[in-house]
Write a protein that holds these residues in place. Sequence first.
Motif, PDB file in Angstrom:
ATOM      1  N   TRP A 540      -1.172 -18.522   8.897  1.00  0.00           N
ATOM      2  CA  TRP A 540      -2.139 -19.085   9.837  1.00  0.00           C
ATOM      3  C   TRP A 540      -1.776 -18.737  11.274  1.00  0.00           C
ATOM      4  CZ3 TRP A 540      -6.695 -21.080   8.586  1.00  0.00           C
ATOM      5  CH2 TRP A 540      -6.898 -21.540   7.285  1.00  0.00           C
ATOM      6  N   ARG A 541      -0.494 -18.512  11.543  1.00  0.00           N
ATOM      7  CA  ARG A 541      -0.080 -18.233  12.915  1.00  0.00           C
ATOM      8  C   ARG A 541      -0.258 -16.767  13.288  1.00  0.00           C
ATOM      9  NH1 ARG A 541       4.171 -18.914   9.565  1.00  0.00           N
ATOM     10  NH2 ARG A 541       5.875 -17.409   9.581  1.00  0.00           N
ATOM     11  N   GLY A 542      -0.618 -15.875  12.326  1.00  0.00           N
ATOM     12  CA  GLY A 542      -0.921 -14.494  12.660  1.00  0.00           C
ATOM     13  C   GLY A 542      -0.111 -13.463  11.898  1.00  0.00           C
ATOM     14  N   PRO A 543       1.236 -13.450  12.041  1.00  0.00           N
ATOM     15  CA  PRO A 543       2.013 -12.400  11.380  1.00  0.00           C
ATOM     16  C   PRO A 543       1.888 -12.464   9.861  1.00  0.00           C
ATOM     17  CG  PRO A 543       3.322 -13.540  13.033  1.00  0.00           C
ATOM     18  CD  PRO A 543       2.070 -14.329  12.858  1.00  0.00           C
ATOM     19  N   GLY A 544       2.131 -11.308   9.231  1.00  0.00           N
ATOM     20  CA  GLY A 544       2.068 -11.235   7.775  1.00  0.00           C
ATOM     21  C   GLY A 544       3.260 -10.496   7.209  1.00  0.00           C
ATOM     22  N   ASP A 545       3.652 -10.865   5.989  1.00  0.00           N
ATOM     23  CA  ASP A 545       4.735 -10.200   5.271  1.00  0.00           C
ATOM     24  C   ASP A 545       4.142  -9.437   4.095  1.00  0.00           C
ATOM     25  OD1 ASP A 545       6.345 -11.552   7.029  1.00  0.00           O
ATOM     26  OD2 ASP A 545       6.931 -13.105   5.608  1.00  0.00           O
ATOM     27  N   ALA A 571       2.064  -5.221  10.445  1.00  0.00           N
ATOM     28  CA  ALA A 571       0.627  -4.999  10.284  1.00  0.00           C
ATOM     29  C   ALA A 571       0.315  -4.169   9.051  1.00  0.00           C
ATOM     30  CB  ALA A 571       0.064  -4.299  11.525  1.00  0.00           C
ATOM     31  N   ALA A 572       1.353  -3.714   8.334  1.00  0.00           N
ATOM     32  CA  ALA A 572       1.145  -2.859   7.167  1.00  0.00           C
ATOM     33  C   ALA A 572       0.246  -3.545   6.143  1.00  0.00           C
ATOM     34  CB  ALA A 572       2.488  -2.505   6.536  1.00  0.00           C
ATOM     35  N   CYS A 573      -0.568  -2.735   5.478  1.00  0.00           N
ATOM     36  CA  CYS A 573      -1.450  -3.196   4.398  1.00  0.00           C
ATOM     37  C   CYS A 573      -2.526  -4.144   4.900  1.00  0.00           C
ATOM     38  CB  CYS A 573      -0.647  -3.847   3.272  1.00  0.00           C
ATOM     39  SG  CYS A 573       0.660  -2.780   2.610  1.00  0.00           S
ATOM     40  N   SER A 574      -2.883  -4.039   6.180  1.00  0.00           N
ATOM     41  CA  SER A 574      -3.987  -4.810   6.734  1.00  0.00           C
ATOM     42  C   SER A 574      -4.966  -3.834   7.364  1.00  0.00           C
ATOM     43  CB  SER A 574      -3.488  -5.808   7.785  1.00  0.00           C
ATOM     44  OG  SER A 574      -3.119  -5.133   8.978  1.00  0.00           O
ATOM     45  N   ARG A 575      -6.048  -4.351   7.922  1.00  0.00           N
ATOM     46  CA  ARG A 575      -7.007  -3.454   8.580  1.00  0.00           C
ATOM     47  C   ARG A 575      -6.434  -2.836   9.833  1.00  0.00           C
ATOM     48  NH1 ARG A 575     -10.828  -6.548  12.224  1.00  0.00           N
ATOM     49  NH2 ARG A 575      -9.905  -8.598  12.561  1.00  0.00           N
ATOM     50  N   PHE A 576      -5.305  -3.374  10.330  1.00  0.00           N
ATOM     51  CA  PHE A 576      -4.633  -2.795  11.488  1.00  0.00           C
ATOM     52  C   PHE A 576      -3.461  -1.903  11.081  1.00  0.00           C
ATOM     53  CE2 PHE A 576      -6.371  -6.934  12.908  1.00  0.00           C
ATOM     54  CZ  PHE A 576      -7.315  -6.445  13.787  1.00  0.00           C
ATOM     55  N   GLY A 577      -3.175  -1.833   9.801  1.00  0.00           N
ATOM     56  CA  GLY A 577      -2.117  -0.971   9.269  1.00  0.00           C
ATOM     57  C   GLY A 577      -2.546  -0.449   7.919  1.00  0.00           C
ATOM     58  N   ASP A 642       3.416  11.104  11.295  1.00  0.00           N
ATOM     59  CA  ASP A 642       4.502  10.842  10.359  1.00  0.00           C
ATOM     60  C   ASP A 642       4.554   9.339  10.083  1.00  0.00           C
ATOM     61  OD1 ASP A 642       6.724  12.169   8.929  1.00  0.00           O
ATOM     62  OD2 ASP A 642       7.953  10.747  10.055  1.00  0.00           O
ATOM     63  N   LEU A 643       4.746   8.961   8.816  1.00  0.00           N
ATOM     64  CA  LEU A 643       4.746   7.561   8.407  1.00  0.00           C
ATOM     65  C   LEU A 643       6.034   7.239   7.683  1.00  0.00           C
ATOM     66  CD1 LEU A 643       3.151   4.854   8.047  1.00  0.00           C
ATOM     67  CD2 LEU A 643       2.335   5.790   5.862  1.00  0.00           C
ATOM     68  N   ALA A 644       6.746   6.227   8.162  1.00  0.00           N
ATOM     69  CA  ALA A 644       7.988   5.801   7.518  1.00  0.00           C
ATOM     70  C   ALA A 644       7.682   4.900   6.333  1.00  0.00           C
ATOM     71  CB  ALA A 644       8.875   5.070   8.516  1.00  0.00           C
ATOM     72  N   GLY A 645       8.520   5.004   5.299  1.00  0.00           N
ATOM     73  CA  GLY A 645       8.333   4.181   4.119  1.00  0.00           C
ATOM     74  C   GLY A 645       8.874   2.777   4.322  1.00  0.00           C
ATOM     75  N   LEU A 646       8.372   1.840   3.523  1.00  0.00           N
ATOM     76  CA  LEU A 646       8.872   0.469   3.571  1.00  0.00           C
ATOM     77  C   LEU A 646      10.258   0.412   2.950  1.00  0.00           C
ATOM     78  CD1 LEU A 646       5.729  -1.642   2.631  1.00  0.00           C
ATOM     79  CD2 LEU A 646       6.669  -1.170   4.875  1.00  0.00           C
ATOM     80  N   ASP A 647      11.143  -0.301   3.587  1.00  0.00           N
ATOM     81  CA  ASP A 647      12.525  -0.407   3.142  1.00  0.00           C
ATOM     82  C   ASP A 647      12.591  -1.251   1.876  1.00  0.00           C
ATOM     83  OD1 ASP A 647      15.208  -0.591   2.826  1.00  0.00           O
ATOM     84  OD2 ASP A 647      15.620  -1.641   4.702  1.00  0.00           O
ATOM     85  N   GLN A 648      13.236  -0.727   0.835  1.00  0.00           N
ATOM     86  CA  GLN A 648      13.326  -1.451  -0.424  1.00  0.00           C
ATOM     87  C   GLN A 648      14.156  -2.717  -0.279  1.00  0.00           C
ATOM     88  OE1 GLN A 648      14.518   0.956  -3.712  1.00  0.00           O
ATOM     89  NE2 GLN A 648      14.182  -0.640  -5.235  1.00  0.00           N
ATOM     90  N   SER A 649      15.095  -2.735   0.658  1.00  0.00           N
ATOM     91  CA  SER A 649      15.936  -3.914   0.841  1.00  0.00           C
ATOM     92  C   SER A 649      15.197  -5.021   1.567  1.00  0.00           C
ATOM     93  CB  SER A 649      17.201  -3.549   1.624  1.00  0.00           C
ATOM     94  OG  SER A 649      16.867  -3.144   2.942  1.00  0.00           O
TER      95      SER A 649
END
Length: 650
Positions: A540-545, A571-577, A642-649
């Motif tokens: 609700w406060r904005g940021p997302g995981d 912002a990954a996996c949203s309309r802004f990412g 260039d796009l960096a991958g999401l860190d598995q850790s």
Amino acid sequence: MHLRSLRSPARGARPRVLEVESVLVEQYGDLVRLAHLVLPAGLGRHRRVVVAHSLVQRALTGARTVPGTTVPPPRAERPAGVPVEQALLVTVVRGALSYDRGPRRRLIPLLPRLPLVVGLSLFPRSGGADELALAQRLSEVTAAGRAAFLLRVLHSLSDGAVREVLAGAGVSRPDDALHAADGLAETAGPSAAGLLASPEFNACALQASPTDLLRRRRRVRLGLAAAAICAATGVTLAATLAGGPAPSDGTPTSAVRAAYGPADLARTGATVWDNTSRVDFTAWPARGSRVRDDALLGRALAAWLRPARTGIRPALAPGTGAGAPVAAPRLLYAGDVDDTAVVVLYDGERLARYTESGAGPARLSVARVDEADVTTAAAVALTASRGSERYLLAPWVAEAQTRDLLRPDVLARPLRVGGDGVTAPVPAVPAGGGCASRPVLQLRSSERIAEHHAFLLAGLGDLSPVHLTYTPLPGQGNPPRQPREATGSAALLAWAHQACGLTSLRGAGVRAVNAWDFAEQDLPDGGGQAVWTCARADSWRGPGDVTVGLRTSRDGQAEPVRTAGRARSTAACSRFGQHVVAATGWRSPKGNWFVLAAGSRAVTELRVTGDVSGARDGRTLALPAHGRPHVTVRARLATGQDLAGLDQSG
């Protein structure tokens, strides 16, 4: 005519008084609105209204003693050279500002000022969330800043004219007030002028309700007893006053006492929800068997307005402000649920749930729900006990069911809902580590809101359950897809693999979770097919995981996904990412290890480095590895970026 002439006792003074009275009557509504908004909110709604009218009515004599000024007329349509208007502005602003400088000390503090209202509580009509937000912003600046902002917006004064009015009203630093007005104008936006004209800020269009009748009777009895005591101790008090000022007894002033009472609570009509374009908590009617129980409502209000004095420590959802409402909140529910008294209030941005029962102390939970909509304002958790929860459903919910996310092929079951909108007990998502079931609500909106609109809500320990949505794989030609309700067969299958991960979101203030199937991949060694999913939890406060996972066609129906990457506050996996890439190690049915990588629709090339190195054109990659690999992945997009991958850790 110069303003100084208003103080002259020369012949013609009577016509000038009549002129002041004529202008005051003409501008009465605007002046009362100005005074009402400059006065501090701590006075309470009723007292602010009465004081605003008192200040304007007493301006009839005060305007005759204002020093001279060259302020231009406050409205373009008024003729130039009419300083009476500015004298009235100065007098009203000066009087309103004086209430922001601490307690007003008078020789006879109990002397009533007209208008005098006895037995009634007067207050403007409550507005919607936009009006409440503007009221919040007004309360966050100084009284002088509010005055400068209002003189600009409501009375169309230039900065120079505002500066002169403020100086005449006793403001020592008018430029600071103008600076505060600039900041307020930026946050309030261009719609502020229209909102200020709404009934929320009109102290001349009022609602009336009786004051607390039981409290009034008690006060009469106490007053009679106090009068007897005062008569008996008058000589002692006189002696004390003669020896010096009496010490303060610490009794709080009316500005510190509760600003709102049960009579001030806003209540929406039962038929508003299907006659408005705002389908959110503002459209909820007041329901429950105790909506007229002023004693219960008073305790709930006190717990929110003055938690320190009631001894109740509010439980705040993440990102939720602890301050008291700036205006009287809206009553959504008051009733008894499972031997617990429950009150639900809404202040335009937050929900507050007050509960009291014989099993323990009263509790207050507060959570932000700003910008809720037809789905995220569809249910509120009322009680939780013995592994189940009851919900209060929105008036636009036409059908309620429950289903288990881990069993996508099992039909939803009907859920009984009472006439007051309270559901039968619903199994809760376990707080522990088990994952035997994941019950959710499946609700359908009334056709008066939207046709064939069903959606899923998952209760995760917050006041508002979490909205679950789904974005399918890109179609032929890789067109972008939009999130949709997670009620179709493909969505339910995707959520069956994601369901166990919901436990980690309990009490995190999550608004919605979207499961996005962004890539599909053929696996080596006869491993079948894999689907890559990015699950994004928006708060609700904005940021997302986000969590990227991998499931294969050989996995069981509800086997949890293999985690391939995590990111917090992204912002990954949203309309802004809209672009994502991830990689993970995978062991084939033949026991061989591989590096798997995949990217979203705009990815044209993948590169991995680490225990295994390699590159390949396209959106998916599979490379042999010796043992469980640890790699880093990057991608090139169709735009050349260039796009960096999401860190598995994570």
